[in-house]
Design a protein around this motif. Structure first.
Motif, PDB file in Angstrom:
ATOM      1  N   LEU A  43      -4.935   0.282 -16.615  1.00 47.17           N
ATOM      2  CA  LEU A  43      -5.361   0.810 -15.401  1.00 47.17           C
ATOM      3  C   LEU A  43      -5.230   2.389 -15.606  1.00 47.17           C
ATOM      4  O   LEU A  43      -6.074   3.304 -15.588  1.00 47.17           O
ATOM      5  N   LYS A  44      -3.605   3.055 -15.698  1.00 44.06           N
ATOM      6  CA  LYS A  44      -3.388   4.121 -15.960  1.00 44.06           C
ATOM      7  C   LYS A  44      -4.164   4.717 -17.121  1.00 44.06           C
ATOM      8  O   LYS A  44      -4.605   6.145 -16.702  1.00 44.06           O
ATOM      9  N   THR A  46      -5.574   2.153   3.189  1.00 49.52           N
ATOM     10  CA  THR A  46      -6.623   1.829   2.242  1.00 49.52           C
ATOM     11  C   THR A  46      -7.234   0.679   3.131  1.00 49.52           C
ATOM     12  O   THR A  46      -6.863  -0.186   3.786  1.00 49.52           O
ATOM     13  N   SER A  50       0.968  -1.373   0.012  1.00 53.68           N
ATOM     14  CA  SER A  50      -0.140  -0.118  -0.113  1.00 53.68           C
ATOM     15  C   SER A  50       0.837   1.381  -0.201  1.00 53.68           C
ATOM     16  O   SER A  50       1.760   1.535   0.810  1.00 53.68           O
ATOM     17  N   GLU A  99      -8.088   5.435 -16.133  1.00 53.82           N
ATOM     18  CA  GLU A  99      -8.463   6.332 -14.866  1.00 53.82           C
ATOM     19  C   GLU A  99      -8.080   7.745 -15.238  1.00 53.82           C
ATOM     20  O   GLU A  99      -8.864   8.546 -14.649  1.00 53.82           O
TER      21      GLU A  99
HETATM   22  C1  F6R Z   1      -4.356   3.801  -9.167  1.00 55.15           C
HETATM   23  C2  F6R Z   1      -4.315   3.982  -7.700  1.00 55.15           C
HETATM   24  C3  F6R Z   1      -5.074   3.227  -6.998  1.00 55.15           C
HETATM   25  C4  F6R Z   1      -4.340   2.773  -5.690  1.00 55.15           C
HETATM   26  C5  F6R Z   1      -5.076   1.760  -4.558  1.00 55.15           C
HETATM   27  C6  F6R Z   1      -4.345   1.508  -3.509  1.00 55.15           C
HETATM   28  O1  F6R Z   1      -3.248   4.857  -9.820  1.00 55.15           O
HETATM   29  O2  F6R Z   1      -3.617   4.935  -7.212  1.00 55.15           O
HETATM   30  O3  F6R Z   1      -5.281   1.636  -7.831  1.00 55.15           O
HETATM   31  O4  F6R Z   1      -3.217   2.131  -6.102  1.00 55.15           O
HETATM   32  O5  F6R Z   1      -6.041   2.464  -4.466  1.00 55.15           O
HETATM   33  O6  F6R Z   1      -3.711   2.317  -2.620  1.00 55.15           O
HETATM   34  P1  F6R Z   1      -2.747   2.371  -1.636  1.00 55.15           P
HETATM   35  O7  F6R Z   1      -1.484   1.837  -2.450  1.00 55.15           O
HETATM   36  O8  F6R Z   1      -2.667   3.575  -1.113  1.00 55.15           O
HETATM   37  O9  F6R Z   1      -3.260   1.285  -0.735  1.00 55.15           O
END
Ligand code: F6R
Length: 608
Positions: free
Chosen positions: A483-484, A350, A345, A487
């Motif tokens: 995904l990039k 998250t 994360s 989004e």
């Molecule tokens: C996509 C993106 C999200 C995060 C996901 C997890 O560009 O940023 O898919 O990767 O929400 O977030 P973290 O890494 O903060 O747990």
């Protein structure tokens, strides 16, 4: 999601709140508001971006006051509107909230029967009235916040100011992050570090269900049984510049350009005698205890896990499975004593990943977190933690965090392979050396290709649907590239293992659906080329992103070929993702999209 800032001290509150909110806008941007203590509590709220709020404040008379709270919202309950924006008011207080109150309807019923009137469609208003209800009885803000925290189900971080209490702010949280900092100029609270970067050098993570009382002179912390505690302080290691655009048009572009440095910062301190050393028992001393690995994360972090699976299985020959946190938490996972669960994360906050971590711990598995934010919830809950050193990631679309997550997973793969005698010490040193030196150089070379990639983006921007295809580790890179693009540019794209297309999906391919083929894995080069030929003969325009070795073979059937800078084959996918990030960025720019603040999204998903 949603940004909170609070301040009480010697400075004027409005500029501090606005500075905090602009640093936090990436956490939600559908409405914003502030409350400041002047003669009484003044509240201003607007729908839309933060600039609407700042314009409204500028247009009005100057608000003078040294205590205030602010919020930038990502709507969960109730449409984005001024009425639903925070702060929410009750008879005796003003409150901002992050999180979701699950039992708000029950609370609303109870509070309505006590005479409270509801004006918004939010779950938050129930919390404002609930705290007011308890405060009316006890006249004690700390007791009122504790009582409300006990009555609420769900996740919350609250910052509250009470009428008649000009100097103090009160905060409590459960499940959603909140940090506090005391400084010679006053006390701050925020949902996230960037908001307090210009003001503080260290901070407290507010422990769950502890009430913080912030005054201009300092902060006191009270547990539910009335004991006063002093939580541990964390240093802020990020610079103020790190959270600024520094001349780039967007944070995303800045962060794409920071990747070689982020990679070096993450990898180099973890080399001892040239081989990975993590300063972490499970990876340095008890590594033989690991019999299998589960990697868990969401979105981009989970995609890094897929790259990790590929390299760990390839080098160390340990079985790895990758799970989406929101599925894992409600699944029926089989966890063995020798299972190492790796949680990935960027934010460390998250909600689904936290729940997965808690589940894994309660089942007795060992847990290791790969996290970018120091002192975040996941870093504190996991048995072991490895920090990535990407610096603050402000852009909602994650880029540099992904690259350094992959980098750590490569290091884990090398270390496991060494200990399990799959590679010699010399080979391990060699791989680490190349990861620390040649790879950053190749990343920088890929960044220099931005002009060419931008031209390809302008072509891609014309389409509404496309496919990414690749094999092996390239298939995992394609998932992240797709995904990039989705989004931030809102182009619908799908990522498919190249060999799988002909099992149905190829029926979607025609002249209006281009294909981006990523080709770095030499072992399956011929196979991927055949797949490219298949889509080409169905009319697709083909964009190939490939190594020099693949270029000659793919060029005859490729409409546009982007040859990646040379690097070791095992690191080539990491270079490929840099190209795909740049491609997504310029495609979004060509389509006039708001790159750093894509619609419907927000950074750090702290709700389920
Ligand atoms: C996509 C993106 C999200 C995060 C996901 C997890 O560009 O940023 O898919 O990767 O929400 O977030 P973290 O890494 O903060 O747990």
């Amino acid at each position: 999601m949603c940004g909170i800032i609070g301040y009480t001290g010697t400075k004027q509150a409005v500029p501090v709140l606005i500075s905090g909110l602009s640093a936090l806008e990436y956490r939600g941007y559908d409405s914003a508001g502030i409350s400041v203590y002047e003669e009484g509590i003044i509240t201003i709220k607007t729908e839309g971006r933060l600039k609407n709020l700042t314009n409204r404040i500028k247009a009005g008379r100057k608000i003078k006051g040294h205590t205030g709270i602010g919020h930038t919202r990502w709507a969960t309950h109730g449409e984005p509107s001024e009425r639903n924006a925070h702060p929410h008011l009750s008879s005796r207080l003003s409150l901002v909230h992050n999180g979701i109150i699950e039992n708000y309807q029950e609370l609303e019923q109870m509070l309505s029967s006590e005479g409270y009137r509801f004006r918004s469609e939010t779950d938050t208003e129930a919390a404002a009235h609930l705290i007011d209800y308890f405060y009316k009885q006890s006249k004690d803000p700390v007791a009122a916040l504790h009582a409300a925290a006990r009555a609420i189900r769900g996740s919350f971080a609250f910052a509250v100011m009470f009428k008649g209490d000009r100097e103090n702010l009160y905060a409590v949280r459960s499940g959603s992050p909140l940090i506090c900092a005391d400084t010679p100029n006053g006390s701050y609270l925020a949902s996230d570090i960037p908001a307090i970067l210009p003001f503080a050098k260290e901070y407290y993570q507010l422990p769950e269900n502890v009430v913080a009382v912030l005054s201009p002179k300092g902060i006191n912390f009270f547990t539910a049984d009335g004991a006063e505690i002093i939580p541990e302080k964390s240093q802020i290691t990020w610079s103020v510049e790190a959270a600024k655009k520094c001349g780039y048009n967007h944070f995303m572009l800045k962060e794409i350009n920071e990747q070689a440095e982020a990679l070096r910062n993450t990898v180099l301190p973890r080399l001892r005698d040239g081989v990975p050393y993590f300063d972490c028992d499970i990876l340095d001393r008890n590594i033989e205890e690991i019999g299998e690995i589960k990697i868990i994360g969401c979105g981009t972090a989970m995609h890094a896990g897929l790259v990790g699976k590929n390299v760990i299985e390839r080098f160390a020959r340990i079985p790895v499975s990758v799970e989406i946190a929101s599925e894992f938490r409600y699944g029926n996972p089989i966890l063995r004593k020798d299972t190492l669960v790796i949680l990935i994360s960027q934010s460390g906050e998250t909600a689904d990943t936290i729940a997965a971590l808690e589940l894994a711990k309660s089942a007795g598995a060992k847990t290791l977190a790969i996290v970018n934010v120091l002192g975040s919830t996941i870093s504190r809950l996991a048995d072991y933690v490895i920090y990535t050193w990407a610096g603050p990631e402000i852009s909602v679309a994650s880029t540099k965090a992904y690259t350094v997550q992959c980098a750590v997973l490569y290091q884990i793969a090398f270390k496991l392979a060494l200990v399990r005698h799959q590679i010699s010490e010399g080979q391990c040193r060699d791989l680490c050396e190349r990861q620390a030196n040649s790879l950053p150089a190749a990343i920088d070379a890929a960044l220099k290709m931005s002009g060419r990639i931008k031209r390809l983006s302008e072509k891609i921007a014309e389409y509404e649907n496309l496919f990414f295809i690749g094999r092996g580790i390239d298939a995992e890179i394609c998932k992240e590239g797709s995904l990039k693009l989705k989004e931030i540019s809102y182009i619908h794209s799908e990522s498919y293992p190249a060999g799988e297309l002909k099992h149905g999906t190829i029926s979607l391919i025609d002249a209006n659906v281009p294909v981006i083929a990523v080709i770095t894995v030499s072992q399956v080069l011929d196979k991927t080329i055949s797949n490219v030929r298949e889509v080409k003969s169905r009319g697709a325009t083909v964009f190939s992103v490939c190594t020099k070795a693949a270029a000659e073979a793919v060029e005859p059937m490729s409409d546009y070929t982007l040859v990646l800078p040379e690097t070791d084959e095992i690191f080539a996918p990491v270079v490929a993702i840099i190209a795909l990030q740049i491609l997504a960025y310029y495609t979004a720019v060509a389509r006039n999209c708001d790159v750093d603040k894509p619609r419907n999204l927000a950074k750090s998903v702290t709700v389920e």
